[in-house]
Scaffold this active site. Structure first.
Site, PDB file in Angstrom:
ATOM      1  N   ARG A  58       1.324  16.810  12.688  1.00 22.11           N
ATOM      2  CA  ARG A  58       2.547  17.820  12.973  1.00 22.11           C
ATOM      3  C   ARG A  58       2.140  19.079  12.117  1.00 22.11           C
ATOM      4  O   ARG A  58       2.553  19.346  11.172  1.00 22.11           O
ATOM      5  CB  ARG A  58       3.871  17.030  12.188  1.00 22.11           C
ATOM      6  CG  ARG A  58       4.381  15.757  12.759  1.00 22.11           C
ATOM      7  CD  ARG A  58       5.397  15.322  11.904  1.00 22.11           C
ATOM      8  NE  ARG A  58       5.003  14.833  10.732  1.00 22.11           N
ATOM      9  CZ  ARG A  58       4.088  13.865  10.215  1.00 22.11           C
ATOM     10  NH1 ARG A  58       3.717  13.107  10.964  1.00 22.11           N
ATOM     11  NH2 ARG A  58       3.665  13.831   9.046  1.00 22.11           N
ATOM     12  N   GLN A 110      -3.867   2.485  15.379  1.00 22.56           N
ATOM     13  CA  GLN A 110      -2.799   2.969  14.360  1.00 22.56           C
ATOM     14  C   GLN A 110      -1.876   4.301  15.170  1.00 22.56           C
ATOM     15  O   GLN A 110      -0.594   4.102  14.973  1.00 22.56           O
ATOM     16  CB  GLN A 110      -3.215   3.725  13.353  1.00 22.56           C
ATOM     17  CG  GLN A 110      -2.433   4.121  12.242  1.00 22.56           C
ATOM     18  CD  GLN A 110      -2.876   4.453  10.884  1.00 22.56           C
ATOM     19  OE1 GLN A 110      -4.145   4.612  10.714  1.00 22.56           O
ATOM     20  NE2 GLN A 110      -2.170   4.840   9.877  1.00 22.56           N
ATOM     21  N   THR A 158      -8.943  -5.599   4.245  1.00 24.19           N
ATOM     22  CA  THR A 158      -8.941  -4.744   3.233  1.00 24.19           C
ATOM     23  C   THR A 158     -10.036  -5.302   2.154  1.00 24.19           C
ATOM     24  O   THR A 158      -9.805  -6.746   1.796  1.00 24.19           O
ATOM     25  CB  THR A 158      -7.566  -4.773   2.547  1.00 24.19           C
ATOM     26  OG1 THR A 158      -6.431  -4.400   3.360  1.00 24.19           O
ATOM     27  CG2 THR A 158      -7.224  -3.815   1.362  1.00 24.19           C
ATOM     28  N   ASP A 192       0.753  -1.078  -0.044  1.00 28.15           N
ATOM     29  CA  ASP A 192      -0.089  -0.107   0.217  1.00 28.15           C
ATOM     30  C   ASP A 192       0.705   1.233  -0.025  1.00 28.15           C
ATOM     31  O   ASP A 192       1.885   1.402   0.761  1.00 28.15           O
ATOM     32  CB  ASP A 192      -0.918  -0.012   1.425  1.00 28.15           C
ATOM     33  CG  ASP A 192      -2.047   1.011   1.031  1.00 28.15           C
ATOM     34  OD1 ASP A 192      -2.308   1.330   0.178  1.00 28.15           O
ATOM     35  OD2 ASP A 192      -2.774   1.292   2.221  1.00 28.15           O
ATOM     36  N   LYS A 228      -4.259  -1.773  10.090  1.00 31.24           N
ATOM     37  CA  LYS A 228      -4.394  -2.216   8.895  1.00 31.24           C
ATOM     38  C   LYS A 228      -4.672  -3.327   8.528  1.00 31.24           C
ATOM     39  O   LYS A 228      -5.645  -3.927   7.488  1.00 31.24           O
ATOM     40  CB  LYS A 228      -3.426  -1.540   7.830  1.00 31.24           C
ATOM     41  CG  LYS A 228      -3.074  -0.117   8.155  1.00 31.24           C
ATOM     42  CD  LYS A 228      -4.042   0.784   7.372  1.00 31.24           C
ATOM     43  CE  LYS A 228      -3.382   1.994   7.304  1.00 31.24           C
ATOM     44  NZ  LYS A 228      -4.385   3.088   6.785  1.00 31.24           N
ATOM     45  N   ARG A 275      -7.988   3.863  13.519  1.00 28.67           N
ATOM     46  CA  ARG A 275      -7.027   4.994  13.620  1.00 28.67           C
ATOM     47  C   ARG A 275      -6.502   4.926  15.235  1.00 28.67           C
ATOM     48  O   ARG A 275      -5.540   5.444  15.231  1.00 28.67           O
ATOM     49  CB  ARG A 275      -7.906   6.260  13.604  1.00 28.67           C
ATOM     50  CG  ARG A 275      -8.564   6.363  12.053  1.00 28.67           C
ATOM     51  CD  ARG A 275      -7.383   6.297  10.974  1.00 28.67           C
ATOM     52  NE  ARG A 275      -7.818   6.727   9.745  1.00 28.67           N
ATOM     53  CZ  ARG A 275      -7.205   6.568   8.606  1.00 28.67           C
ATOM     54  NH1 ARG A 275      -6.029   6.201   8.654  1.00 28.67           N
ATOM     55  NH2 ARG A 275      -7.764   6.666   7.499  1.00 28.67           N
ATOM     56  N   GLU A 320     -10.031  12.673   7.320  1.00 23.07           N
ATOM     57  CA  GLU A 320      -9.961  13.824   7.002  1.00 23.07           C
ATOM     58  C   GLU A 320     -11.046  14.504   6.914  1.00 23.07           C
ATOM     59  O   GLU A 320     -11.302  15.723   7.099  1.00 23.07           O
ATOM     60  CB  GLU A 320      -9.345  13.643   5.414  1.00 23.07           C
ATOM     61  CG  GLU A 320      -7.836  13.372   5.293  1.00 23.07           C
ATOM     62  CD  GLU A 320      -7.526  13.144   3.634  1.00 23.07           C
ATOM     63  OE1 GLU A 320      -7.216  14.160   3.101  1.00 23.07           O
ATOM     64  OE2 GLU A 320      -7.551  11.725   3.354  1.00 23.07           O
ATOM     65  N   GLU A 379      -9.053   3.968  -2.271  1.00 20.66           N
ATOM     66  CA  GLU A 379      -8.005   3.670  -2.890  1.00 20.66           C
ATOM     67  C   GLU A 379      -8.169   3.010  -4.404  1.00 20.66           C
ATOM     68  O   GLU A 379      -9.285   2.537  -4.344  1.00 20.66           O
ATOM     69  CB  GLU A 379      -6.929   3.030  -2.154  1.00 20.66           C
ATOM     70  CG  GLU A 379      -6.703   3.552  -0.657  1.00 20.66           C
ATOM     71  CD  GLU A 379      -5.480   2.701   0.080  1.00 20.66           C
ATOM     72  OE1 GLU A 379      -4.670   2.153  -0.794  1.00 20.66           O
ATOM     73  OE2 GLU A 379      -5.399   3.064   1.308  1.00 20.66           O
ATOM     74  N   GLU A 411     -10.683   3.950   3.969  1.00 21.06           N
ATOM     75  CA  GLU A 411      -9.870   4.849   2.934  1.00 21.06           C
ATOM     76  C   GLU A 411     -10.195   4.466   1.640  1.00 21.06           C
ATOM     77  O   GLU A 411      -9.950   3.220   1.095  1.00 21.06           O
ATOM     78  CB  GLU A 411      -8.322   4.483   3.436  1.00 21.06           C
ATOM     79  CG  GLU A 411      -7.923   5.099   4.509  1.00 21.06           C
ATOM     80  CD  GLU A 411      -6.300   5.022   4.931  1.00 21.06           C
ATOM     81  OE1 GLU A 411      -5.709   3.993   4.079  1.00 21.06           O
ATOM     82  OE2 GLU A 411      -5.766   5.632   5.628  1.00 21.06           O
ATOM     83  N   ASP A 418      -9.271   0.297   2.076  1.00 20.73           N
ATOM     84  CA  ASP A 418      -8.074  -0.117   3.264  1.00 20.73           C
ATOM     85  C   ASP A 418      -8.821   0.472   4.419  1.00 20.73           C
ATOM     86  O   ASP A 418      -8.485   1.496   5.208  1.00 20.73           O
ATOM     87  CB  ASP A 418      -6.711   0.664   2.927  1.00 20.73           C
ATOM     88  CG  ASP A 418      -5.987   0.608   3.918  1.00 20.73           C
ATOM     89  OD1 ASP A 418      -5.880  -0.388   4.842  1.00 20.73           O
ATOM     90  OD2 ASP A 418      -5.120   1.329   3.991  1.00 20.73           O
ATOM     91  N   HIS A 424      -3.754  13.875   1.007  1.00 18.45           N
ATOM     92  CA  HIS A 424      -4.243  13.078   2.031  1.00 18.45           C
ATOM     93  C   HIS A 424      -2.856  13.271   2.958  1.00 18.45           C
ATOM     94  O   HIS A 424      -3.130  13.376   4.191  1.00 18.45           O
ATOM     95  CB  HIS A 424      -4.347  11.588   1.524  1.00 18.45           C
ATOM     96  CG  HIS A 424      -4.329  10.558   2.707  1.00 18.45           C
ATOM     97  ND1 HIS A 424      -5.436  10.733   3.622  1.00 18.45           N
ATOM     98  CD2 HIS A 424      -3.637   9.823   2.870  1.00 18.45           C
ATOM     99  CE1 HIS A 424      -5.291   9.554   4.280  1.00 18.45           C
ATOM    100  NE2 HIS A 424      -3.999   9.028   3.999  1.00 18.45           N
ATOM    101  N   TYR A 447       0.951   5.703  -0.587  1.00 20.81           N
ATOM    102  CA  TYR A 447       0.527   6.876   0.023  1.00 20.81           C
ATOM    103  C   TYR A 447       0.801   7.896  -0.865  1.00 20.81           C
ATOM    104  O   TYR A 447       1.619   9.113  -0.476  1.00 20.81           O
ATOM    105  CB  TYR A 447       1.457   6.917   1.399  1.00 20.81           C
ATOM    106  CG  TYR A 447       1.180   7.840   2.517  1.00 20.81           C
ATOM    107  CD1 TYR A 447       0.062   7.818   3.275  1.00 20.81           C
ATOM    108  CD2 TYR A 447       2.068   9.059   3.184  1.00 20.81           C
ATOM    109  CE1 TYR A 447      -0.477   8.538   4.281  1.00 20.81           C
ATOM    110  CE2 TYR A 447       1.680   9.951   4.107  1.00 20.81           C
ATOM    111  CZ  TYR A 447       0.433   9.451   4.582  1.00 20.81           C
ATOM    112  OH  TYR A 447       0.001  10.398   5.659  1.00 20.81           O
ATOM    113  N   TYR A 466       2.175   2.867  15.457  1.00 20.62           N
ATOM    114  CA  TYR A 466       2.574   3.121  14.295  1.00 20.62           C
ATOM    115  C   TYR A 466       4.068   3.869  14.268  1.00 20.62           C
ATOM    116  O   TYR A 466       5.004   3.642  13.565  1.00 20.62           O
ATOM    117  CB  TYR A 466       1.861   4.105  13.487  1.00 20.62           C
ATOM    118  CG  TYR A 466       2.363   5.768  13.497  1.00 20.62           C
ATOM    119  CD1 TYR A 466       2.991   6.371  12.536  1.00 20.62           C
ATOM    120  CD2 TYR A 466       1.690   6.413  14.772  1.00 20.62           C
ATOM    121  CE1 TYR A 466       3.134   7.759  12.861  1.00 20.62           C
ATOM    122  CE2 TYR A 466       1.912   7.687  14.719  1.00 20.62           C
ATOM    123  CZ  TYR A 466       2.862   8.419  13.808  1.00 20.62           C
ATOM    124  OH  TYR A 466       3.063   9.621  14.179  1.00 20.62           O
TER     125      TYR A 466
HETATM  126 CA    CA Z   1      -4.072   3.377   2.841  1.00 17.14          CA
END
Ligand code: CA
Length: 425
Positions: free
Chosen positions: A141, A238, A255, A125, A251, A235, A372, A199, A197, A231, A132, A127, A242
């Site tokens: 951040r 994650q 899927t 996968d 994840k 959260r 998002e 994709e 997600e 996907d 995004h 990014y 992560y």
């Molecule tokens: Ca993904």
């Protein structure tokens, strides 16, 4: 296999099968995506046409060439078979043939149980949406949303192939470690911030040998076709797990992919230039830069995400549109992903699935996940039932659709990628 627009994209092709001519169908004669399905306990290869699947193997034996040729999903997607199917399904095919096909080789799509189109050995996968990555980065951040590597290479991670499921499979809410309160120890509990997600996935048709990178100029010849990918993402799990190696159990619980693989040939009319970088952005390094790929490496593929909650189903309400985005807004092309993936000599194999990462665009309505859309749950969405959503609740169904449109060509679609959330154990 570098497909240019050819006679198989002719918008004036009309079929004796009425549903293939419906302007709203995903599967006109110009598309012919392939799939695998189970019918009367037999695993079969199908080609979608209108509201039906063509039962490929007996059709091929009867009308194309009976004998030794191995009947594979690749053969079903070949240029030669594509032309033959278009001929046999065209409005001026002989009536005797039409009668035979109708009687023996067509199965209504709605009666079919789909299975994965390939045995997927490996799943990666990426990014690749800068929108995004910038949005998610800004949440974590605010001063430095994109890491310095983002514009130099397509970021990715190795996903889990064993838990890839076909559209329609229910998804059980995972349990896992999360730590919502940093002053307390983490807990092992059902995921609270479950997300999707949207994709685009692409299957490898022809692999490469270990130690032999695929040059970017040849990368598309290794790509078989595209599907839609959800996907599913936990959260809260994650956020805790992560660092420093990236996503793991957040994840790998599931899927979902759509059943149909739309071939690179069918997509030829919808190719577009690669994402236009800001003048201040770096040019890609040579091994991931190709003139032709810059001119034609993008794909103008519209993606839509809908939600249907338990309450919406009870009230008979239609699914509610959450977002619309487009694959052409990805910062990296599929050829760049393949070239980069193999640049260290890593071998891809037939049936491997690569996915683009969440496809988000510039605008708010183009955000391809709830993280998002609700800005990490701080701006909940209100649904037509008055229900509010930060993340997914049990009973929510997510439905993803994809389609390509261009003036002068037939619209083609990808079918649906669906999944409904079941409660945790
Ligand atoms: Ca993904």
């Amino acid at each position: 296999m570098n497909y240019e627009i050819n006679e198989t994209h002719d918008p004036s092709l009309v079929s004796w099968l009425d549903s293939a001519n419906d302007p709203r169908t995903d599967f006109p004669l110009q598309n012919l995506p392939v799939c695998r399905f189970v019918h009367r306990n037999t695993l079969k290869i199908g080609v979608a046409i209108g509201d039906f699947l063509l039962d490929f193997e007996p059709y091929f034996d009867t009308f194309v060439a009976s004998g030794q040729e191995r009947k594979s999903i690749e053969l079903a997607a070949s240029h030669r078979v594509r032309r033959k199917i278009q001929e046999d399904f065209s409005a001026n095919a002989p009536q005797s043939k039409i009668n035979l096909i109708k009687e023996y080789f067509l199965v209504p799509i709605e009666s079919c149980k789909f299975v994965l189109p390939f045995e997927i050995g490996d799943y990666t996968d990426f990014y690749c949406s800068i929108f995004h990555a910038s949005n998610v980065g800004a949440m974590l951040r605010p001063d430095n949303p994109l890491f310095p590597n983002y514009k130099w290479l397509p970021i990715g991670y190795h996903g889990r192939a064993s838990s890839i499921v076909i559209s329609g499979t229910s998804i059980k809410r995972p349990k896992g470690q999360s730590r919502s309160d940093p002053s307390k120890p983490p807990q092992f509990v059902p995921c609270k911030n479950l997300d999707y997600e949207v994709e685009v996935g692409f299957f490898i048709g022809k692999g490469n040998n270990l130690g032999e990178p695929i040059p970017i100029s040849e990368a598309e010849q290794h790509i078989f076709g595209l599907c839609i990918v959800n996907d599913w993402s936990a959260r809260d799990i994650q956020a805790w797990e992560y660092q420093p190696l990236g996503p793991f159990l957040a994840k790998s619980f599931a899927t979902t992919i759509s059943p149909f693989v739309v071939t690179m040939e069918a997509l030829a009319p919808f190719r577009c230039e690669a994402f236009r970088r800001e003048p201040t952005d770096p040019q890609p390094l040579e091994y991931i830069y190709d003139e032709r790929d810059q001119k034609r490496g993008g794909i103008d593929l519209n993606l839509e995400v809908y939600i249907r909650t338990q309450k919406m189903r009870e009230k008979g309400l239609e699914p509610y549109l959450l977002s619309r985005s487009n694959m052409k807004d990805l910062y990296w092309t599929i050829a760049q992903m393949v070239a980069h993936h193999t640049s260290n000599g890593c071998n891809l194999r037939q049936g491997d699935l690569l996915a683009t990462g969440t496809v988000s665009g510039r605008e708010k309505h183009e955000r391809g996940c709830l993280l998002e859309l609700t800005w990490r749950g701080t701006e909940p969405l209100e649904l037509p039932t008055g229900e509010m959503r930060r993340f997914l609740e049990d009973g929510d169904e997510i439905i993803m659709k994809g389609y390509c449109e261009r003036e002068g060509f037939r619209r083609i679609g990808f079918g649906e990628c669906r999944g409904i959330i079941l409660p945790a154990d």
